[in-house]
Enzyme design. Structure first.
Site, PDB file in Angstrom:
ATOM      1  N   HIS A 199       0.841  -1.205   0.000  1.00  0.00           N
ATOM      2  CA  HIS A 199       0.000   0.000   0.000  1.00  0.00           C
ATOM      3  C   HIS A 199       0.875   1.254   0.000  1.00  0.00           C
ATOM      4  O   HIS A 199       0.668   2.172  -0.807  1.00  0.00           O
ATOM      5  CB  HIS A 199      -0.917  -0.010   1.218  1.00  0.00           C
ATOM      6  N   GLU A 200       1.860   1.280   0.878  1.00  0.00           N
ATOM      7  CA  GLU A 200       2.690   2.481   1.007  1.00  0.00           C
ATOM      8  C   GLU A 200       3.624   2.667  -0.188  1.00  0.00           C
ATOM      9  O   GLU A 200       3.847   3.800  -0.633  1.00  0.00           O
ATOM     10  CB  GLU A 200       3.477   2.427   2.317  1.00  0.00           C
ATOM     11  N   CYS A 258      -7.948  -2.840  -7.083  1.00  0.00           N
ATOM     12  CA  CYS A 258      -9.113  -2.830  -7.967  1.00  0.00           C
ATOM     13  C   CYS A 258      -8.615  -2.600  -9.399  1.00  0.00           C
ATOM     14  O   CYS A 258      -7.453  -2.220  -9.615  1.00  0.00           O
ATOM     15  CB  CYS A 258     -10.079  -1.733  -7.542  1.00  0.00           C
ATOM     16  N   CYS A 317      -6.921   0.940 -10.071  1.00  0.00           N
ATOM     17  CA  CYS A 317      -5.571   1.083  -9.506  1.00  0.00           C
ATOM     18  C   CYS A 317      -4.595   0.101 -10.145  1.00  0.00           C
ATOM     19  O   CYS A 317      -3.407   0.405 -10.285  1.00  0.00           O
ATOM     20  CB  CYS A 317      -5.616   0.905  -7.994  1.00  0.00           C
TER      21      CYS A 317
END
Length: 360
Positions: free
Chosen positions: A254-255, A289, A292
């Protein structure tokens, strides 16, 4: 509960764009990849669903942000992308990640392998682990939780100086809790997107962190001098469970996604959703998703089928000779531990369904 449900045409535009050049770019994708990505705007899709909000404290409600579609991402002149001379993600471990050096080294290899599959096509390299003392950062005991914390901003400064020439980014990871400034309680992580550096802690992802029985609490900080970091010589480390590994993989990808320029997702249930608390982070899926995913694909250049297969291989490649400590958390007594991937099994089934769409 509240469902964030976007109209079909809104999701289609967010994925494909109305810009003729970007539409043409999309049409040049493999038809099988288009078929999977088009699941974004299929109302009856069983692969990608809407965001479900569970409380007013959830991220989207408490942190209103403008959504980022593919066109906005692609047109952002300030976002970082890998270039021929800068295609490597460096991971710098600060302190141990497991309660023996052997487990810590293996945990690092698991994270490295996961990032190589997730950001398929990029190199991921591990820098030699360092003790907290090497960063010369400030530290403290949290007033409420009574656990050790290290200063995130000062570690970012340290990482900027250590960033290799061929790095796309360098990320620090640690099992020690972080704080960004004296007035803050804690922070899960902190990053400088323009500099391509970040520091992230997995300390609060252990199953016992919020328990009254948490063994990492300290009554007071005894320090002989400003250069005395001996308190970290035997700090508490959680057991390397499947849930801890899953949460670590989620946070790390995520980061790093943010460093690529992906903002918090507000389109569909997605890894890039923001989270205010652990329960919300746990509800996020492990993967992206379609909107992204197209952003990341355009930045890295992988094939979707190759990437999904690499992720399955990572799950299946369980270690058989990894040393683990005994239940007493001794740092010397060792037993054998396979890579804990039980929590990834449901996700593997989901990837298999995605591959079925791509292989039709």
């Amino acid at each position: 509960m509240q469902t964030v449900q976007h109209p079909e045409h809104t999701l289609k535009t967010a994925l494909i764009s109305k810009n003729p050049e970007l539409v043409k770019q999309y049409e040049q994708l493999d038809p099988r990849e288009q078929r999977l990505l088009n699941e974004a705007f299929r109302p009856d899709s069983d692969l990608f669903g809407p965001i479900i909000l569970h409380s007013p404290s959830d991220w989207i409600i408490s942190h209103p942000e403008a959504p980022q579609d593919f066109e906005e991402f692609f047109s952002d002149l300030h976002r970082k992308s890998p270039s021929p001379g800068k295609q490597t993600v460096y991971i710098q471990c600060i302190g141990l990640l497991g309660n023996t050096r052997g487990i810590s080294e293996e945990y690092l290899k698991w994270l490295k392998g996961y990032c190589e599959a997730f950001f398929y096509g990029l190199k991921v390299r591990l820098l030699e682990p360092i003790p907290v003392s090497a960063t010369r950062c400030s530290f403290r005991i949290n007033d409420s939780t009574r656990n050790l914390q290290i200063h995130a901003g000062q570690i970012l400064t340290f990482l900027k100086k250590k960033k290799p020439e061929d790095a796309f980014c360098i990320v620090g990871i640690t099992m020690i809790d972080l704080y960004p400034r004296d007035s803050w309680n804690f922070v899960f992580g902190q990053a400088s997107l323009t500099e391509g550096v970040g520091i992230f802690s997995f300390a609060r992802y252990g199953t016992d962190f919020y328990s009254s029985q948490y063994q990492g609490k300290l009554r007071k900080l005894e320090r002989k001098s400003s250069s005395d970091y001996s308190v970290f010589d035997d700090y508490y480390l959680p057991e390397a469970t499947s849930v801890l590994l899953l949460r670590s993989c989620k946070t790390l990808t995520h980061e790093i996604g943010h460093i690529f320029g992906l903002r918090h997702c507000q389109w569909l249930a997605c890894l890039m959703q923001g989270s205010n608390h652990l329960e919300e982070a746990d509800r996020r899926p492990l993967d992206l998703c379609p909107i992204c995913l197209r952003k990341l694909q355009s930045a890295v250049g992988f094939g979707l089928r190759d990437r999904y297969k690499a992720l399955v291989r990572w799950i299946d490649a369980e270690s058989t000779d990894t040393p683990q400590v005994t239940p007493k958390h001794s740092r010397e007594e060792l037993v054998t531990l396979p890579k804990p991937v039980e929590a990834f099994k449901e996700w593997k089934e989901w990837i298999t369904r995605c591959l079925a769409v791509l292989q039709k």
